[in-house]
Design a protein around this motif. Structure first.
Motif, PDB file in Angstrom:
ATOM      1  N   SER A 272     -12.834 -13.478   6.086  1.00 47.45           N
ATOM      2  CA  SER A 272     -12.985 -12.039   6.230  1.00 47.45           C
ATOM      3  C   SER A 272     -14.094 -11.729   7.232  1.00 47.45           C
ATOM      4  O   SER A 272     -15.222 -12.204   7.065  1.00 47.45           O
TER       5      SER A 272
ATOM      6  N   ASP B 264      -9.175   0.677  -0.938  1.00 43.92           N
ATOM      7  CA  ASP B 264      -8.500  -0.486  -0.362  1.00 43.92           C
ATOM      8  C   ASP B 264      -8.728  -0.529   1.148  1.00 43.92           C
ATOM      9  O   ASP B 264      -8.562   0.491   1.832  1.00 43.92           O
ATOM     10  N   PRO B 265      -9.107  -1.696   1.690  1.00 44.28           N
ATOM     11  CA  PRO B 265      -9.232  -1.814   3.150  1.00 44.28           C
ATOM     12  C   PRO B 265      -7.860  -2.008   3.790  1.00 44.28           C
ATOM     13  O   PRO B 265      -6.891  -2.385   3.113  1.00 44.28           O
ATOM     14  N   HIS B 266      -7.778  -1.758   5.084  1.00 44.01           N
ATOM     15  CA  HIS B 266      -6.535  -1.963   5.820  1.00 44.01           C
ATOM     16  C   HIS B 266      -6.830  -2.752   7.089  1.00 44.01           C
ATOM     17  O   HIS B 266      -7.897  -2.586   7.695  1.00 44.01           O
ATOM     18  N   PRO B 267      -5.907  -3.607   7.496  1.00 44.98           N
ATOM     19  CA  PRO B 267      -6.165  -4.461   8.660  1.00 44.98           C
ATOM     20  C   PRO B 267      -6.088  -3.693   9.970  1.00 44.98           C
ATOM     21  O   PRO B 267      -5.261  -2.796  10.141  1.00 44.98           O
TER      22      PRO B 267
ATOM     23  N   VAL C 122      -8.274  -7.226  -2.926  1.00 43.00           N
ATOM     24  CA  VAL C 122      -7.614  -7.347  -1.625  1.00 43.00           C
ATOM     25  C   VAL C 122      -8.680  -7.565  -0.569  1.00 43.00           C
ATOM     26  O   VAL C 122      -9.827  -7.128  -0.724  1.00 43.00           O
ATOM     27  N   ALA C 123      -8.318  -8.253   0.511  1.00 43.22           N
ATOM     28  CA  ALA C 123      -9.288  -8.549   1.571  1.00 43.22           C
ATOM     29  C   ALA C 123      -8.589  -8.623   2.909  1.00 43.22           C
ATOM     30  O   ALA C 123      -7.436  -9.075   3.003  1.00 43.22           O
ATOM     31  N   VAL C 124      -9.294  -8.194   3.945  1.00 43.85           N
ATOM     32  CA  VAL C 124      -8.813  -8.295   5.316  1.00 43.85           C
ATOM     33  C   VAL C 124      -9.317  -9.604   5.908  1.00 43.85           C
ATOM     34  O   VAL C 124     -10.495  -9.950   5.771  1.00 43.85           O
TER      35      VAL C 124
ATOM     36  N   LYS D 120      -3.509 -10.008  -0.867  1.00 39.83           N
ATOM     37  CA  LYS D 120      -3.851  -9.872  -2.274  1.00 39.83           C
ATOM     38  C   LYS D 120      -4.575 -11.152  -2.663  1.00 39.83           C
ATOM     39  O   LYS D 120      -3.989 -12.229  -2.643  1.00 39.83           O
TER      40      LYS D 120
ATOM     41  N   GLU E 280      -0.157  -6.906   3.968  1.00 37.21           N
ATOM     42  CA  GLU E 280      -0.174  -5.905   5.037  1.00 37.21           C
ATOM     43  C   GLU E 280      -0.560  -6.605   6.332  1.00 37.21           C
ATOM     44  O   GLU E 280      -1.427  -7.482   6.335  1.00 37.21           O
TER      45      GLU E 280
ATOM     46  N   ARG F 241      -4.012  -8.371   5.791  1.00 35.28           N
ATOM     47  CA  ARG F 241      -4.613  -8.150   4.480  1.00 35.28           C
ATOM     48  C   ARG F 241      -3.884  -9.008   3.452  1.00 35.28           C
ATOM     49  O   ARG F 241      -2.664  -9.197   3.544  1.00 35.28           O
TER      50      ARG F 241
ATOM     51  N   GLU G  33      -5.454  -8.490  12.657  1.00 31.92           N
ATOM     52  CA  GLU G  33      -5.897  -8.818  11.299  1.00 31.92           C
ATOM     53  C   GLU G  33      -4.735  -8.714  10.322  1.00 31.92           C
ATOM     54  O   GLU G  33      -3.710  -8.075  10.601  1.00 31.92           O
TER      55      GLU G  33
END
Length: 300
Positions: free
Chosen positions: A87, A22-25, A96-98, A33, A69, A31, A29
């Protein structure tokens, strides 16, 4: 998280759904779902090795979903908010995407249509800014019926410009509904434009890349007032500007388009949706060019 990725260049068959961390902001930025992610022609160009040469690559520039997030130095958004945006890592076709820029989803929009907006709106607004299209301008949009072209029509009309849009005869009613004066593309297009505007137009935006840059320059009178989004080699030959996002992005366009959508002044067509797991089929449909409107992946 599950994400759409390829580890070698080739046809749609190289696409896989893989498990990634999972990426994190970071700072500035958020994040989300992901509930829906837009598909663009750049996706299959990357898959074919025509753009970035990095391997492996995760796909996806635009998405819509629920904030889960929030990074440092971010205000005005809360966990659980519905947003759509872009993104910076090209990895939005995932669970999930930042996002680096975003806007609230209007109540009138579902996730699929929201995910279809960011790339088209930002690209169209950036191009109109670079051309300096303002109230009273006349602008010709070559390829006005696609996602970016129709966004450019609506944003130019919003600025108070007079818009002429090229498209096949079957798109003309739709172009009129967006505020453009339609003309058929193909042989004789410049003469059809001059029948509407005998002295030519102030600006021209080439979205289609159909080899008409010399004709657009002739209609405008100078290459400085023509921008192409799709014909890099033609731009080099004619002195026309080629618009890229690396010269600065019109991130304000997402909020503007959200407001316009809520008041009924902006619309975008979703041609077909696919589950994330059917991303390869979505690429086949997109490359075939048989569906009018944006293609969107839905994420459970």
């Amino acid at each position: 998280m599950r994400a759409a990725r390829f580890s070698r260049f080739g046809g749609p068959e190289v696409l896989e759904i893989v498990d990634l961390p999972d990426p994190h902001p970071g700072a500035g930025e958020i994040r989300i779902k992901v509930r829906a992610a837009g598909i663009n022609a750049s996706d299959w160009k990357k898959r074919q090795g025509l753009m970035d040469q990095e391997l492996p690559q995760t796909l996806g520039y635009e998405a819509a979903g629920l904030v889960d997030e929030i990074g440092d130095d971010v205000s005005g958004v809360a966990v659980g908010d519905r947003v759509f945006g872009a993104s910076p890592y090209g990895a939005a076709q995932a669970e999930v995407a930042v996002l680096s820029y975003w806007a609230p989803i209007p109540d009138s929009l579902d996730y699929a249509r929201s995910a279809a907006i960011p790339a088209a709106a930002e690209t169209a607004a950036r191009s109109l800014d670079q051309l300096d299209v303002t109230a009273g301008s006349t602008v010709l949009i070559n390829g006005a019926s696609g996602s970016v072209g129709s966004a450019a029509v609506q944003l130019a009309v919003e600025r108070g410009a007079r818009v002429i849009g090229t498209g096949s005869p079957g798109t003309h009613d739709a172009l009129r509904s967006l505020g453009a004066e339609p003309v058929a593309y193909g042989d004789g297009m410049p003469e059809r434009v001059r029948a509407i505007m005998p002295s030519g137009v102030d600006f021209a935006l080439d979205v289609a890349g159909s080899g008409v840059l010399p004709e657009l320059v002739d209609l405008v009178g100078t290459p400085e007032h023509v921008i192409t989004l799709a014909d890099f080699r033609g731009a080099q030959r004619t002195g026309v500007r080629f618009s890229r996002g690396d010269t600065g992005r019109a991130t304000y366009a997402l909020t503007q388009v959200a407001q316009m959508t809520e008041s009924g002044r902006f619309s975008i067509q979703v041609g077909q949706t696919f589950p994330l797991t059917d991303v390869a089929h979505a690429h086949r449909v997109g490359e075939a060019g048989t569906v009018r409107g944006k293609l969107v992946l839905l994420v459970d």
